[in-house]
Write a protein that holds these residues in place. Structure first.
Motif, mmCIF file in Angstrom:
data_model
loop_
_atom_site.group_PDB
_atom_site.id
_atom_site.type_symbol
_atom_site.label_atom_id
_atom_site.label_comp_id
_atom_site.label_asym_id
_atom_site.label_seq_id
_atom_site.Cartn_x
_atom_site.Cartn_y
_atom_site.Cartn_z
ATOM 1 N N SER A 61 7.507 -5.348 3.955
ATOM 2 C CA SER A 61 6.325 -5.904 3.284
ATOM 3 C C SER A 61 6.678 -7.179 2.521
ATOM 4 N N ASN A 65 5.298 -11.081 3.500
ATOM 5 C CA ASN A 65 4.476 -11.604 2.401
ATOM 6 C C ASN A 65 3.204 -10.795 2.172
ATOM 7 N N GLU A 66 3.321 -9.485 2.257
ATOM 8 C CA GLU A 66 2.175 -8.635 1.934
ATOM 9 C C GLU A 66 1.994 -8.616 0.419
ATOM 10 N N SER A 67 0.936 -7.990 -0.039
ATOM 11 C CA SER A 67 0.665 -7.996 -1.474
ATOM 12 C C SER A 67 1.769 -7.267 -2.244
ATOM 13 N N ARG A 68 1.938 -7.665 -3.460
ATOM 14 C CA ARG A 68 2.968 -7.041 -4.299
ATOM 15 C C ARG A 68 2.655 -5.574 -4.568
ATOM 16 N N PHE A 69 1.383 -5.230 -4.533
ATOM 17 C CA PHE A 69 0.995 -3.839 -4.736
ATOM 18 C C PHE A 69 1.610 -2.954 -3.652
ATOM 19 N N ILE A 70 1.583 -3.411 -2.414
ATOM 20 C CA ILE A 70 2.155 -2.639 -1.303
ATOM 21 C C ILE A 70 3.667 -2.522 -1.475
#
Length: 118
Positions: A61, A65-70
């Motif tokens: 992730s 560059n997925e969201s930091r939440f993930i």
């Protein structure tokens, strides 16, 4: 050589390769248990692998560059899985489970190997 490394990191391909090696390791451990009645039980293999799987998914992730939440969710899942594995290992060692790892030591006098129960 550097191009190959960059390409494998860009798309997360390296993570797929690592997952492949982990799957081979799981099958080998399961086969060892099934055919020799020794080694780790299925649930112990799952508990052993799950934190690493979660960490690899967190790495993927981050690379994609997925969201930091993930990313944080995968890291938290890895922590929870690790704590569960630790709890299971401590519980087994306190009750003297037969699947506990045997310590192997080398005798200094004759050079032979012998198994010592923990």
């Amino acid at each position: 050589m550097q191009d190959l490394l960059e390409k494998s990191l860009e798309g997360g391909r390296i993570i797929d390769v690592i997952f492949g090696f982990m799957a081979i390791e799981c099958f080998a451990l399961l086969a060892l248990n099934r055919f020799t009645q020794r080694g780790l039980k299925s649930i112990e293999i799952l508990a052993l692998m799950l934190p690493g799987i979660c960490l690899l998914l967190a790495l993927r992730s981050a690379l994609e560059n997925e969201s930091r939440f993930i990313l944080v969710a995968w890291l938290l899942a890895a922590l929870i899985a690790h704590l569960g594995d630790l709890k299971m290992r401590l519980k087994n060692s306190l009750k003297g489970s037969p699947s506990d790892t045997l310590a192997v030591s080398r005798s200094q006098s004759d050079g032979t190997m012998r198994k010592l129960a923990r």
